[in-house]
Design an enzyme around this catalytic site. Structure first.
Site, PDB file in Angstrom:
ATOM      1  CB  SER A  60      -0.868  -0.008   1.257  1.00 40.04           C
ATOM      2  OG  SER A  60      -1.190   1.310   1.610  1.00 40.04           O
TER       3      SER A  60
ATOM      4  CG  HIS B 106      -3.648  -1.774  -2.036  1.00 39.00           C
ATOM      5  ND1 HIS B 106      -4.772  -2.505  -2.353  1.00 39.00           N
ATOM      6  CD2 HIS B 106      -4.025  -0.940  -1.036  1.00 39.00           C
ATOM      7  CE1 HIS B 106      -5.783  -2.146  -1.581  1.00 39.00           C
ATOM      8  NE2 HIS B 106      -5.357  -1.188  -0.771  1.00 39.00           N
TER       9      HIS B 106
ATOM     10  CG  ASP C  23      -4.813   2.341   0.423  1.00 33.15           C
ATOM     11  OD1 ASP C  23      -5.783   1.572   0.338  1.00 33.15           O
ATOM     12  OD2 ASP C  23      -3.687   1.982   0.809  1.00 33.15           O
TER      13      ASP C  23
ATOM     14  CG  MET D 113      -8.052   7.205   1.745  1.00 33.90           C
ATOM     15  SD  MET D 113      -7.418   7.171   3.415  1.00 33.90           S
ATOM     16  CE  MET D 113      -6.467   5.635   3.384  1.00 33.90           C
TER      17      MET D 113
ATOM     18  CG  HIS E 245      -8.956   0.147  -1.015  1.00 38.72           C
ATOM     19  ND1 HIS E 245      -8.371  -0.081   0.218  1.00 38.72           N
ATOM     20  CD2 HIS E 245     -10.295   0.155  -0.802  1.00 38.72           C
ATOM     21  CE1 HIS E 245      -9.324  -0.200   1.129  1.00 38.72           C
ATOM     22  NE2 HIS E 245     -10.499  -0.051   0.536  1.00 38.72           N
TER      23      HIS E 245
ATOM     24  CG  MET F 292     -11.046   3.366   1.396  1.00 40.34           C
ATOM     25  SD  MET F 292      -9.541   3.277   2.355  1.00 40.34           S
ATOM     26  CE  MET F 292      -8.348   3.238   1.025  1.00 40.34           C
TER      27      MET F 292
ATOM     28  CG  MET G 130     -11.631  -2.784   4.467  1.00 41.64           C
ATOM     29  SD  MET G 130     -10.044  -2.418   3.675  1.00 41.64           S
ATOM     30  CE  MET G 130      -9.302  -1.299   4.877  1.00 41.64           C
TER      31      MET G 130
ATOM     32  CG  ASP H 288      -6.072  -2.787   2.815  1.00 35.20           C
ATOM     33  OD1 ASP H 288      -5.107  -2.469   3.530  1.00 35.20           O
ATOM     34  OD2 ASP H 288      -6.576  -2.021   1.967  1.00 35.20           O
TER      35      ASP H 288
HETATM   36  C1  DX5 Z   1      -6.318   1.583   5.157  1.00 33.54           C
HETATM   37  C2  DX5 Z   1      -5.694   1.269   3.813  1.00 33.54           C
HETATM   38  C3  DX5 Z   1      -4.567   0.307   3.848  1.00 33.54           C
HETATM   39  C4  DX5 Z   1      -3.491   0.604   4.828  1.00 33.54           C
HETATM   40  C5  DX5 Z   1      -2.495  -0.497   4.964  1.00 33.54           C
HETATM   41  O1  DX5 Z   1      -7.440   2.361   4.986  1.00 33.54           O
HETATM   42  O2  DX5 Z   1      -6.666   0.723   2.954  1.00 33.54           O
HETATM   43  O3  DX5 Z   1      -4.127  -0.089   2.576  1.00 33.54           O
HETATM   44  O4  DX5 Z   1      -2.907   1.816   4.603  1.00 33.54           O
HETATM   45  O5  DX5 Z   1      -1.487  -0.058   5.824  1.00 33.54           O
HETATM   46  P1  DX5 Z   1      -0.986  -0.867   7.107  1.00 33.54           P
HETATM   47  O6  DX5 Z   1      -0.370  -2.126   6.593  1.00 33.54           O
HETATM   48  O7  DX5 Z   1      -0.017   0.055   7.742  1.00 33.54           O
HETATM   49  O8  DX5 Z   1      -2.195  -1.151   7.972  1.00 33.54           O
HETATM   50 ZN    ZN Z   2      -6.233  -0.284   0.945  1.00 27.88          ZN
END
Ligand code: DX5
Ligand code: ZN
Length: 234
Positions: free
Chosen positions: A23, A48, A50, A52, A81, A83, A152, A187
């Protein structure tokens, strides 16, 4: 020359399971190309990302330009991903930016099945994600309409949180509910202490943030995680 769709490219990752997907939340964004090279040299096969929006989750990260930038510097499949609220509005733009997989949150849409179909129609692998407090039954309508289920193991929004063990049971239940064809991804809080249990519960793709980016040597961290995930009970 036969060119694989990005969806097929993503689905193929499964044949290498256990697969660690870093990530990039914690990577050095001032040196993205260098980070990608280091990850590639560490044996990483996919990234991956993220996304947001400060609405669906309180945190705000990045959007299409980073995905497009990465797709210009690597052939690795990009696992996006989302969010974000109203994910259906952004499926097209993220597909255009080079995503190989797009995962939406069940909590963010009233009609996940239509959104998943929209993703597949664009030649992209379609994933459905649920937060730790969301019941697995809420995604039962997605059976047969998605390529991947993302369980999750932390509340979506921030890296560096502790793994929530209830994810393990959900992974096994998701396998029963969705059948053998669906890819199971986990994740949040996945590290050397939690990855073997995730593998035993049926996870095939493991998203790891802190467990890689806080390590000095990415190769050593990735090998150790891969070995621990591969030591699953038969
Ligand atoms: C959380 C994200 C993850 C996260 C993983 O909302 O989707 O991908 O950052 O990071 P670690 O491994 O530090 O939990
Ligand atoms: Zn993620």
């Amino acid at each position: 020359m036969f060119l694989m769709s990005r969806r097929d490219q993503f689905l193929q990752l499964r044949s290498y399971a256990p697969v660690i997907l870093p990530s990039l939340l914690l990577c050095d964004f001032g040196n993205l190309e260098r980070e990608v090279d280091r990850l590639s040299a560490a044996g990483i096969r996919g990234l991956h990302l993220d996304v947001m929006d400060g609405q669906f989750v309180p945190n705000l990260t990045y959007g299409m330009p980073i995905v497009a930038g990465l797709s210009g510097i690597t052939e690795m499949p990009l696992d996006v991903h989302l969010m974000i609220a109203s994910p259906e509005k952004y499926i097209g733009p993220f597909a255009d930016s080079g995503a190989a997989a797009i995962t939406i949150h069940a909590e963010a849409t009233n009609d996940p099945v239509t959104a998943l179909q929209q993703i597949r129609d664009l030649g992209v692998a379609a994933g459905i994600a649920i937060n730790p407090d969301t019941d697995l039954d809420s995604i039962a309508p997605c059976v047969g309409h998605c390529d991947m289920v993302l369980i999750m193991s932390v509340q979506a929004g921030f890296g560096g949180q502790s793994f929530r063990r209830e994810a393990l049971e959900k992974l096994s239940e998701a396998r029963q509910m969705f059948g053998a064809d669906v890819i199971l991804e986990v994740d949040g809080g996945v590290n050397n202490s939690t990855i073997a249990n995730c593998a035993q519960a049926g996870a095939e793709l493991f998203v790891v943030g802190s467990g890689i980016f806080k390590a000095v040597d990415y190769s050593a961290a990735v090998s150790e995680l891969t070995n621990l995930a591969g030591a699953r009970a038969s």
